[in-house]
Design a protein around this motif. Structure first.
Motif, PDB file in Angstrom:
ATOM      1  N   THR A  81       0.844  -1.192   0.000  1.00  0.00           N
ATOM      2  CA  THR A  81       0.000   0.000   0.000  1.00  0.00           C
ATOM      3  C   THR A  81       0.878   1.241   0.000  1.00  0.00           C
ATOM      4  OG1 THR A  81      -1.895   1.068   1.053  1.00  0.00           O
ATOM      5  CG2 THR A  81      -0.223   0.148   2.524  1.00  0.00           C
ATOM      6  N   THR A  82       0.292   2.388  -0.235  1.00  0.00           N
ATOM      7  CA  THR A  82       1.018   3.656  -0.207  1.00  0.00           C
ATOM      8  C   THR A  82       0.856   4.285   1.169  1.00  0.00           C
ATOM      9  OG1 THR A  82      -0.866   4.958  -0.954  1.00  0.00           O
ATOM     10  CG2 THR A  82       0.541   3.997  -2.662  1.00  0.00           C
ATOM     11  N   PRO A  83       1.693   5.275   1.512  1.00  0.00           N
ATOM     12  CA  PRO A  83       1.586   5.905   2.837  1.00  0.00           C
ATOM     13  C   PRO A  83       0.243   6.583   3.105  1.00  0.00           C
ATOM     14  CG  PRO A  83       3.683   6.440   1.829  1.00  0.00           C
ATOM     15  CD  PRO A  83       2.865   5.750   0.775  1.00  0.00           C
ATOM     16  N   THR A  84      -0.503   6.937   2.065  1.00  0.00           N
ATOM     17  CA  THR A  84      -1.770   7.642   2.262  1.00  0.00           C
ATOM     18  C   THR A  84      -2.994   6.746   2.135  1.00  0.00           C
ATOM     19  OG1 THR A  84      -1.852   8.235  -0.084  1.00  0.00           O
ATOM     20  CG2 THR A  84      -0.784   9.807   1.413  1.00  0.00           C
ATOM     21  N   LYS A  85      -2.791   5.463   1.919  1.00  0.00           N
ATOM     22  CA  LYS A  85      -3.908   4.530   1.744  1.00  0.00           C
ATOM     23  C   LYS A  85      -3.830   3.399   2.770  1.00  0.00           C
ATOM     24  CE  LYS A  85      -5.540   6.398  -2.043  1.00  0.00           C
ATOM     25  NZ  LYS A  85      -6.836   6.995  -2.129  1.00  0.00           N
ATOM     26  N   ASP A  86      -4.975   2.854   3.114  1.00  0.00           N
ATOM     27  CA  ASP A  86      -5.034   1.696   3.999  1.00  0.00           C
ATOM     28  C   ASP A  86      -5.072   0.409   3.186  1.00  0.00           C
ATOM     29  OD1 ASP A  86      -5.151   3.401   6.152  1.00  0.00           O
ATOM     30  OD2 ASP A  86      -7.317   3.202   6.414  1.00  0.00           O
ATOM     31  N   ALA A 103      -2.850  -2.723   7.136  1.00  0.00           N
ATOM     32  CA  ALA A 103      -1.667  -1.883   7.179  1.00  0.00           C
ATOM     33  C   ALA A 103      -2.073  -0.455   6.874  1.00  0.00           C
ATOM     34  CB  ALA A 103      -0.629  -2.361   6.163  1.00  0.00           C
ATOM     35  N   ARG A 104      -1.355   0.467   7.491  1.00  0.00           N
ATOM     36  CA  ARG A 104      -1.614   1.883   7.255  1.00  0.00           C
ATOM     37  C   ARG A 104      -0.287   2.571   7.011  1.00  0.00           C
ATOM     38  NH1 ARG A 104      -5.680   4.799  10.988  1.00  0.00           N
ATOM     39  NH2 ARG A 104      -7.007   3.747   9.519  1.00  0.00           N
TER      40      ARG A 104
END
Length: 104
Positions: A81-86, A103-104
């Motif tokens: 995932t990306t840092p701005t998505k869950d 994950a967040r």
């Protein structure tokens, strides 16, 4: 036996299923995406790429794996995932919740 994957996430996933070898017949699948996917809401994940599907247990149209014979099955997955998505994925067996990853 059937497995459904329900998700609400940005997703890059591959999945492998393997059965104990019996009479030299393999039950296994490996499937994933070749690019990032944004999957909103609760839905089965139908992977766009099926690399192997021994025993024809994985249905790429529905995202459901059905065991074609009795045995011990082992499932793994990898997600990014990306840092701005869950990232959230749930595994079900015959519509009964088993486990999830977040994950967040």
């Amino acid at each position: 036996m059937f497995l459904a994957v329900v998700a609400s996430m940005t997703l890059l996933v591959s999945m492998v299923v393997a059965d104990c070898i019996e009479n030299s017949t393999y039950i296994a699948f490996s499937a994933g995406f070749k690019s990032d996917q944004i999957i909103s809401g609760r839905q089965n994940i139908a992977f766009s790429e099926v690399y192997i599907n021994y025993g024809s247990g994985y249905n790429s149209l529905t995202g459901v794996f059905t065991a074609t014979k009795a045995g011990l099955y082992y499932f793994t997955f990898h997600g990014v995932t990306t840092p701005t998505k869950d990232f959230w994925v749930e595994f079900y067996h015959n519509d009964v919740y088993l486990v999830s990853a977040f994950a967040r």
